[in-house]
Structures are given as C-alpha cells and as structure tokens.
Write a protein that holds these residues in place. Structure first.
Motif, PDB file in Angstrom:
ATOM      1  N   ALA A  46       0.849  -1.191   0.000  1.00 53.36           N
ATOM      2  CA  ALA A  46       0.000   0.000   0.000  1.00 53.36           C
ATOM      3  C   ALA A  46       0.880   1.234   0.000  1.00 53.36           C
ATOM      4  N   VAL A  47       0.619   2.129  -0.928  1.00 50.55           N
ATOM      5  CA  VAL A  47       1.266   3.437  -0.954  1.00 50.55           C
ATOM      6  C   VAL A  47       0.184   4.460  -0.643  1.00 50.55           C
ATOM      7  N   ILE A  48       0.384   5.235   0.398  1.00 49.95           N
ATOM      8  CA  ILE A  48      -0.638   6.197   0.816  1.00 49.95           C
ATOM      9  C   ILE A  48      -0.146   7.605   0.499  1.00 49.95           C
ATOM     10  N   GLY A  49      -0.792   8.205  -0.481  1.00 51.17           N
ATOM     11  CA  GLY A  49      -0.394   9.527  -0.962  1.00 51.17           C
ATOM     12  C   GLY A  49      -0.007   9.451  -2.422  1.00 51.17           C
ATOM     13  N   ALA A  50      -0.758  10.141  -3.281  1.00 49.66           N
ATOM     14  CA  ALA A  50      -0.545  10.050  -4.731  1.00 49.66           C
ATOM     15  C   ALA A  50       0.117  11.305  -5.281  1.00 49.66           C
ATOM     16  N   GLY A  51       1.140  11.800  -4.577  1.00 52.30           N
ATOM     17  CA  GLY A  51       1.972  12.869  -5.107  1.00 52.30           C
ATOM     18  C   GLY A  51       3.230  12.280  -5.719  1.00 52.30           C
ATOM     19  N   PRO A  52       4.212  13.111  -6.058  1.00 52.05           N
ATOM     20  CA  PRO A  52       5.427  12.604  -6.700  1.00 52.05           C
ATOM     21  C   PRO A  52       6.145  11.523  -5.894  1.00 52.05           C
ATOM     22  N   ALA A  53       6.266  11.672  -4.571  1.00 52.06           N
ATOM     23  CA  ALA A  53       6.969  10.669  -3.767  1.00 52.06           C
ATOM     24  C   ALA A  53       6.218   9.339  -3.787  1.00 52.06           C
ATOM     25  N   GLY A  54       4.901   9.391  -3.598  1.00 52.18           N
ATOM     26  CA  GLY A  54       4.121   8.160  -3.571  1.00 52.18           C
ATOM     27  C   GLY A  54       4.091   7.457  -4.913  1.00 52.18           C
ATOM     28  N   LEU A  55       3.904   8.217  -5.978  1.00 54.35           N
ATOM     29  CA  LEU A  55       3.853   7.601  -7.307  1.00 54.35           C
ATOM     30  C   LEU A  55       5.204   7.028  -7.710  1.00 54.35           C
ATOM     31  N   MET A  56       6.301   7.698  -7.289  1.00 54.53           N
ATOM     32  CA  MET A  56       7.617   7.142  -7.604  1.00 54.53           C
ATOM     33  C   MET A  56       7.871   5.865  -6.825  1.00 54.53           C
ATOM     34  N   ALA A  57       7.465   5.839  -5.565  1.00 52.38           N
ATOM     35  CA  ALA A  57       7.588   4.598  -4.790  1.00 52.38           C
ATOM     36  C   ALA A  57       6.793   3.480  -5.459  1.00 52.38           C
ATOM     37  N   ALA A  58       5.587   3.808  -5.936  1.00 53.92           N
ATOM     38  CA  ALA A  58       4.749   2.805  -6.599  1.00 53.92           C
ATOM     39  C   ALA A  58       5.414   2.271  -7.859  1.00 53.92           C
ATOM     40  N   GLU A  59       6.066   3.156  -8.623  1.00 55.26           N
ATOM     41  CA  GLU A  59       6.732   2.709  -9.847  1.00 55.26           C
ATOM     42  C   GLU A  59       7.871   1.737  -9.534  1.00 55.26           C
ATOM     43  N   VAL A  60       8.683   2.084  -8.543  1.00 58.02           N
ATOM     44  CA  VAL A  60       9.778   1.194  -8.156  1.00 58.02           C
ATOM     45  C   VAL A  60       9.238  -0.156  -7.683  1.00 58.02           C
ATOM     46  N   LEU A  61       8.213  -0.123  -6.879  1.00 58.85           N
ATOM     47  CA  LEU A  61       7.648  -1.355  -6.316  1.00 58.85           C
ATOM     48  C   LEU A  61       7.004  -2.230  -7.393  1.00 58.85           C
ATOM     49  N   ALA A  62       6.273  -1.602  -8.303  1.00 58.05           N
ATOM     50  CA  ALA A  62       5.668  -2.384  -9.391  1.00 58.05           C
ATOM     51  C   ALA A  62       6.737  -2.996 -10.272  1.00 58.05           C
ATOM     52  N   GLY A  63       7.834  -2.243 -10.491  1.00 57.81           N
ATOM     53  CA  GLY A  63       8.942  -2.782 -11.269  1.00 57.81           C
ATOM     54  C   GLY A  63       9.620  -3.939 -10.587  1.00 57.81           C
ATOM     55  N   GLY A  64       9.459  -4.049  -9.270  1.00 59.43           N
ATOM     56  CA  GLY A  64      10.044  -5.141  -8.516  1.00 59.43           C
ATOM     57  C   GLY A  64       9.140  -6.355  -8.388  1.00 59.43           C
ATOM     58  N   GLY A  65       7.986  -6.311  -9.027  1.00 57.98           N
ATOM     59  CA  GLY A  65       7.118  -7.480  -9.044  1.00 57.98           C
ATOM     60  C   GLY A  65       6.097  -7.545  -7.925  1.00 57.98           C
ATOM     61  N   THR A  66       5.872  -6.450  -7.205  1.00 50.67           N
ATOM     62  CA  THR A  66       4.856  -6.461  -6.156  1.00 50.67           C
ATOM     63  C   THR A  66       3.512  -5.987  -6.716  1.00 50.67           C
ATOM     64  N   ALA A  67       2.468  -6.260  -5.970  1.00 46.64           N
ATOM     65  CA  ALA A  67       1.137  -5.741  -6.293  1.00 46.64           C
ATOM     66  C   ALA A  67       0.965  -4.440  -5.515  1.00 46.64           C
ATOM     67  N   VAL A  68       0.804  -3.345  -6.219  1.00 46.82           N
ATOM     68  CA  VAL A  68       0.805  -2.019  -5.589  1.00 46.82           C
ATOM     69  C   VAL A  68      -0.549  -1.350  -5.755  1.00 46.82           C
ATOM     70  N   THR A  69      -1.048  -0.810  -4.649  1.00 43.71           N
ATOM     71  CA  THR A  69      -2.231   0.042  -4.692  1.00 43.71           C
ATOM     72  C   THR A  69      -1.887   1.373  -4.044  1.00 43.71           C
ATOM     73  N   VAL A  70      -2.179   2.451  -4.750  1.00 43.67           N
ATOM     74  CA  VAL A  70      -1.951   3.803  -4.245  1.00 43.67           C
ATOM     75  C   VAL A  70      -3.281   4.355  -3.743  1.00 43.67           C
ATOM     76  N   TYR A  71      -3.292   4.850  -2.517  1.00 44.80           N
ATOM     77  CA  TYR A  71      -4.498   5.414  -1.915  1.00 44.80           C
ATOM     78  C   TYR A  71      -4.317   6.916  -1.733  1.00 44.80           C
ATOM     79  N   ASP A  72      -5.375   7.667  -1.989  1.00 44.08           N
ATOM     80  CA  ASP A  72      -5.310   9.106  -1.787  1.00 44.08           C
ATOM     81  C   ASP A  72      -6.674   9.621  -1.350  1.00 44.08           C
TER      82      ASP A  72
END
Length: 420
Positions: free
Chosen positions: A9-35
């Motif tokens: 879970a990534v909480i916060g859909a600003g630049p920091a949260g979306l960048m964390a989500a990109e790295v995590l998705a690239g690593g093979g995890t299932a990512v959901t961003v909440y805002d």
C-alpha cells in the motif's frame, strides 16, 4: 506453485508516492496507491501552472548543500536518483527537459499535466491500482490499514506500506498534516510542521497597501544577517512574498519565532554603488519633486518609491529632508520590519516532519516495521528551484527500494529492482 506477489500500500498520490509505486511495481509487487482526494497529484499540478521546475542543473555537491542540515541523510537517496536521472526518466516518458538561464530544469512542455498523464499510463501498464477518496485514519487492532471512504470505513491488509502524505502547505490540495497525530500516537517523533518558502506579514499603511498590493519589486537584493539574495518580491495586502523572500524564509521564520520580528533590508538598486547614488541625488533638482528625481535619475519604479516613503514614514523621516548620503544608504538598505510568517495555507512547502532518527537507511520507521515514509512529510526543507521536487522523487524511489530490500530480507520472494 509460486507464492503470490507481496501486496504493498502506498498512501499519498503525489510525486513521492507515485515514484515509490513505480519502483515497487517494477520489482514485481502488487501495488495500490491510496489518496484522500478525488484525483491524484493535485499539488504537483498546481506547481506546474507557472512552469514545472523539476530540478536544477548545478553540480551535485552544491545541489546537496541546498538541503542544509538534512543534506547528509538525503544525499544517498538523491545520489541514487540524481537530477540527471530524473531528466532521463522524464525523457523516457516522452517529456524532454531543458535548462533555463537560471540553471533550473523544466519539461519542454513546461506544464505538469502532460508528464503526469504519461506517468499514470505507465503505472497503469505496470498494474498499479489507484484508489481515490480514501482518507487514511491509521491501523486497526489487527494491524490493518484503515480508511474513510464515501462508502464507509475500509480496511486493507498490506505486506508493507509507504507513507507519502506530504506536509501541510496548501492543505486544500490534499496535504493537510492529518497524519501527524496518527504517527505521534505510535511514539514517532515529529518536528512541528512550519511554513517554508513562505511570505511574511508587514504592518503596511492603508495608503501603501491600497496603492501597491500585488505590485512587484524587480531586480532587487534582500539581505538578512550575513545572507543576501537577488531576485524579485511582491507586495501583498498583508506583507511581502516572492522568490527572493522565499530564499531567506528559513532564517527569517526562525528569527520571528525567537524575537517576534525580523528586519529585512531591501536594496532597490543593488547594482549601483553608494557613491554613484549619492552623486545623482546631489545634482540640482530644479523644480522637480524628489519622486521625479528617484524615478528619472535612479530609475526607481513607483512601488519602489512608495516603499521608500513607507519606510521613511515608519521611522518618522522625511525623504526630501535627508542628505544625499543618507538617502542613498536608505535606497540600498531599506529596513522592512516583518512581524510574522504567513501560515501553512499559503506556504509553498513545509518544514518539519518525521524526525531523521525515526528512520533507518531504507526510510523505514524503526517503531513500525514494514512502514516506510518519503517526501515532504520527512523533516527537511529546501528552497524553490527544483530542490523540493527532486527530493520528493528521490526519497520516494529510495523508500520503494527500501521496501523491496525489507521484503527480500523477510523471505517474501520479492526481487530488488533497479533504479527507475
């Protein structure tokens, strides 16, 4: 049979949260961003309205020094996702960048919206889910994340969480500091959130305020203590703001907090020596008024002349009675008394946040294993000029990599990704 991908879970859909989500998705995890907001990255879009200043082109040692006390612990994250890598990342999204005359870096399109649209398409292709109108409220007694939604309370069981909730400036855009009591209740040390890159209040007279509100002071220099900066400022109804003011805002804010006021010195003709100003002011005026002399001989704008008059009045001085030497000195060191910092509602960014000692080298909270934090909710501040966004992107990427390392060390079958 392979294990299911870790659920992050990534909480916060600003630049920091979306960048964390990109790295995590690239690593093979299932990512959901909440805002909590109805759409993503609202402050990012607001920042791009006047030209999206992504980063700065100066050499990395100087760049890192802009973060002052936080430079040492932000350095690894920024070195791992540097200004050049941020530019390369934009290019890969189809949004090339350019360096302006000041060294600041912008996308060629200048706006944030094309870059954000391309980024969201990439995240969607990576399988990142986005859940909007989900306001995070903490954890339940099972350790599950809790949210308030239009459909009522909602809980989420996550293998790891990245918090990227921003500071508290421009709260109407989503970052309102509501996370502070949640983490404080868990024992996390948090430095008080304070306005950064902010304006200041000044007790202008009604005459000056009514005539010059919204007028810019151009090509000036501002000085406080041993620091001086060139740039522009804008007279507001209640005070003064603008790029040159923001550059000194940390020192000015602290001085106001300690002493109740701070005196900012304004040089209206910083490129003209005192002797030259004195010579021009000593020339016979004839029938000209002093205002005409200031306007014609010294090329001072009406608002600059008004500021001189305002300062003189506040010190019970008559400009026309001052000797040329004293008037010349006043022109390049006009003292403006600041009585307070404008609040977080209008500040560009936030100082304070989660204390450095609460985080390990992977941006994980020591007290909350599996919970990571990034972006402006951490205790750092920086001037405008691309430093704010760069650190948000970089710490988001660092938190994403930190999650991957933590998952791997806990045998959750995650693969540590490369850099974005």
């Amino acid at each position: 049979m392979s294990s299911p991908a870790p659920n992050i879970a990534v909480i916060g859909a600003g630049p920091a949260g979306l960048m964390a989500a990109e790295v995590l998705a690239g690593g093979g995890t299932a990512v959901t961003v909440y805002d909590a907001m109805p759409s993503v990255a609202r402050k990012f879009l607001m920042a791009g309205r006047g030209g999206l200043n992504l980063t700065h082109s100066e050499q990395l040692p100087l760049f890192l020094s802009r973060y002052r006390d936080a430079a040492s612990w932000l350095a690894p994250a920024i070195q791992a996702f540097s200004p050049q890598q941020l530019r390369d990342w934009c290019e890969a999204l189809g949004e090339p960048t350019f360096t302006g005359s000041s060294g600041r870096v912008f996308p060629v399109a200048m706006k944030a919206s094309p870059l954000l649209r391309a980024w969201l398409r990439r995240l969607d292709a990576q399988g990142v889910r986005v859940e909007l109108r989900h306001r995070w409220t903490g954890w339940d007694d099972r350790g599950h994340l809790t949210f308030e939604t239009p459909n009522g309370p909602h809980t989420v069981a996550a293998d790891a969480t990245v918090l990227a909730l921003g500071g508290a400036s421009w709260p109407r855009l989503g970052s309102d500091g509501g996370w502070v009591p949640i983490l404080a209740a868990k024992g996390v040390a948090i430095a008080a959130l304070r306005p950064a890159n902010c304006g200041f209040t000044v007790a202008w007279s009604d005459t000056f305020r009514d005539r010059f509100e919204g007028r810019p002071l151009k090509s000036i220099a501002l000085s406080f203590g041993d620091r001086s900066v060139r740039g522009e400022a804008v007279v507001t109804r209640d005070g003064i703001e603008g790029g040159a003011v923001y550059a000194l805002s940390a020192e000015l804010r602290e001085a106001v907090a300690v002493h109740g006021e701070a005196v900012l010195h304004v040089a209206l003709r910083p490129d003209v020596e005192a002797a030259d100003l004195t010579k021009k002011l000593s020339a016979p005026r004839g029938k000209q008024s002093l205002s005409n002399v200031l306007r014609k001989a010294l090329q001072l704008s009406p608002v600059a002349i008004g500021l001189l008059q305002e300062v003189a009045k506040s010190h019970s001085l008559s400009l026309s009675s001052l000797p040329p030497e004293r008037l010349a000195a006043l022109i390049n060191a006009a003292p403006v008394r600041l009585t307070g910092a404008t609040g977080l509602v209008r500040a560009i960014s936030t100082a304070g946040g989660i204390a450095r000692e609460e985080l390990d080298e992977n941006f994980m909270l020591w007290r909350l294993p599996g919970v990571f934090a990034a972006g402006e909710m951490l205790d750092w501040e920086a001037p405008t000029g691309g430093y704010l966004l760069q650190a948000s992107f970089a710490t988001g990427a660092a938190a994403g990599r930190g999650v991957m390392r933590w998952l791997a060390s806990n045998h959750k079958h995650a693969v540590i990704p490369g850099r974005p």
